[in-house]
Design a protein around this motif. Structure first.
Motif, mmCIF file in Angstrom:
data_model
loop_
_atom_site.group_PDB
_atom_site.id
_atom_site.type_symbol
_atom_site.label_atom_id
_atom_site.label_comp_id
_atom_site.label_asym_id
_atom_site.label_seq_id
_atom_site.Cartn_x
_atom_site.Cartn_y
_atom_site.Cartn_z
ATOM 1 N N SER A 36 0.831 -1.205 0.000
ATOM 2 C CA SER A 36 0.000 0.000 0.000
ATOM 3 C C SER A 36 0.861 1.249 0.000
ATOM 4 O O SER A 36 0.560 2.232 -0.707
ATOM 5 C CB SER A 36 -0.936 0.002 1.217
ATOM 6 O OG SER A 36 -1.868 -1.062 1.139
ATOM 7 N N LYS A 37 1.947 1.243 0.772
ATOM 8 C CA LYS A 37 2.845 2.391 0.807
ATOM 9 C C LYS A 37 3.513 2.596 -0.556
ATOM 10 O O LYS A 37 3.592 3.727 -1.065
ATOM 11 C CB LYS A 37 3.908 2.205 1.882
ATOM 12 C CG LYS A 37 4.893 3.371 1.989
ATOM 13 C CD LYS A 37 5.918 3.116 3.081
ATOM 14 C CE LYS A 37 6.859 4.319 3.237
ATOM 15 N NZ LYS A 37 7.580 4.633 1.986
ATOM 16 N N HIS A 39 2.391 1.691 -3.393
ATOM 17 C CA HIS A 39 1.371 2.132 -4.336
ATOM 18 C C HIS A 39 1.078 3.623 -4.180
ATOM 19 O O HIS A 39 0.963 4.355 -5.166
ATOM 20 C CB HIS A 39 0.092 1.322 -4.133
ATOM 21 C CG HIS A 39 -1.011 1.687 -5.067
ATOM 22 N ND1 HIS A 39 -2.251 2.103 -4.636
ATOM 23 C CD2 HIS A 39 -1.057 1.714 -6.427
ATOM 24 C CE1 HIS A 39 -3.020 2.362 -5.679
ATOM 25 N NE2 HIS A 39 -2.323 2.132 -6.778
ATOM 26 N N SER A 40 0.986 4.071 -2.932
ATOM 27 C CA SER A 40 0.610 5.467 -2.683
ATOM 28 C C SER A 40 1.717 6.445 -3.056
ATOM 29 O O SER A 40 1.436 7.535 -3.565
ATOM 30 C CB SER A 40 0.230 5.655 -1.213
ATOM 31 O OG SER A 40 1.341 5.400 -0.366
ATOM 32 N N ASP A 41 2.989 6.070 -2.822
ATOM 33 C CA ASP A 41 4.065 7.023 -3.125
ATOM 34 C C ASP A 41 4.844 6.688 -4.398
ATOM 35 O O ASP A 41 5.814 7.366 -4.747
ATOM 36 C CB ASP A 41 5.021 7.161 -1.935
ATOM 37 C CG ASP A 41 5.721 5.868 -1.553
ATOM 38 O OD1 ASP A 41 5.804 4.951 -2.389
ATOM 39 O OD2 ASP A 41 6.179 5.761 -0.398
#
Length: 206
Positions: A36-37, A39-41
């Motif tokens: 998730s990290k 993907h987000s950054d």
């Protein structure tokens, strides 16, 4: 090799190649957080082959293309694509998921395989696709990572894919893929002949 900061690592019983698209099902909480990290950054994580308790030190970095499905319990499916290769100088266990101090590397020479060598590999690849029912788009014979593209599209072994990752010459990789595909075809032809003999009580039908 240029030194880089710590890279999050995802040990799996598979090998990702540069340019290969891979679907993953993410269910462990630590990897949900890690993916998730990333993907987000827009950052990378690394996939390394895990065999029993052993981890390979050469792996392939990956970027998240998209999260394709989410489940009510927090699990999700994701599609990633392989980018650059790396060597793990040291593993770091200070976080809940494994990280690595890595050096990224590329081929030592831009030299490409000859047209005849590429043609031979692609002909074998087409035959393996026919025999196995593998589906993929046509290969671009001028692609600089053609060996990776062919291996990613066919049911080749993890050992071969790991060997391709560590090989720093496209010429050598084309040869490795060619030899492997020829052996695969020969084995399937022998198996088919044994099956025909068995059905004919040891006699080949005329």
């Amino acid at each position: 090799m240029a030194q880089e900061s710590l890279l999050p690592l995802f040990p799996l019983d598979l090998v990702l190649l540069p340019g290969e698209v891979l679907p993953l099902h993410i269910f462990e909480m630590r990897y949900r957080k890690m993916i998730s990290k990333c993907h987000s950054d827009g950052s990378e994580f690394g996939i390394v082959l895990k065999s029993g308790d052993e981890l390979e030190r050469i792996g392939c970095a990956a970027r998240v293309r998209e999260i394709t499905e989410r489940f009510d319990d927090g699990r999700f499916n994701v599609q990633v694509i392989g980018s650059r290769r790396f060597f793990v100088r040291a593993f770091d266990k200070s976080e809940e998921y494994l990280q690595g101090a890595v050096d990224y590397f590329s081929d030592e020479t831009p030299e490409q395989a000859s047209a005849s060598e590429v043609e031979a590999m692609l002909a074998l690849g087409d035959e393996v696709r026919r025999l196995t029912g593998s589906k993929s788009s046509r290969w671009d014979p001028n692609h600089p990572w053609l060996s990776f593209k062919v291996a990613a599209a066919l049911p080749v072994s993890k050992d071969l894919k790991q060997q391709l990752l560590r090989t720093v010459s496209e010429v050598d990789r084309v040869e490795l893929v060619t030899v492997f595909l020829q052996a695969m075809i020969t084995m399937r032809q022998r198996r088919q002949r044994r099956e025909q003999l068995a059905r004919g009580n040891g006699r080949m039908r005329q």
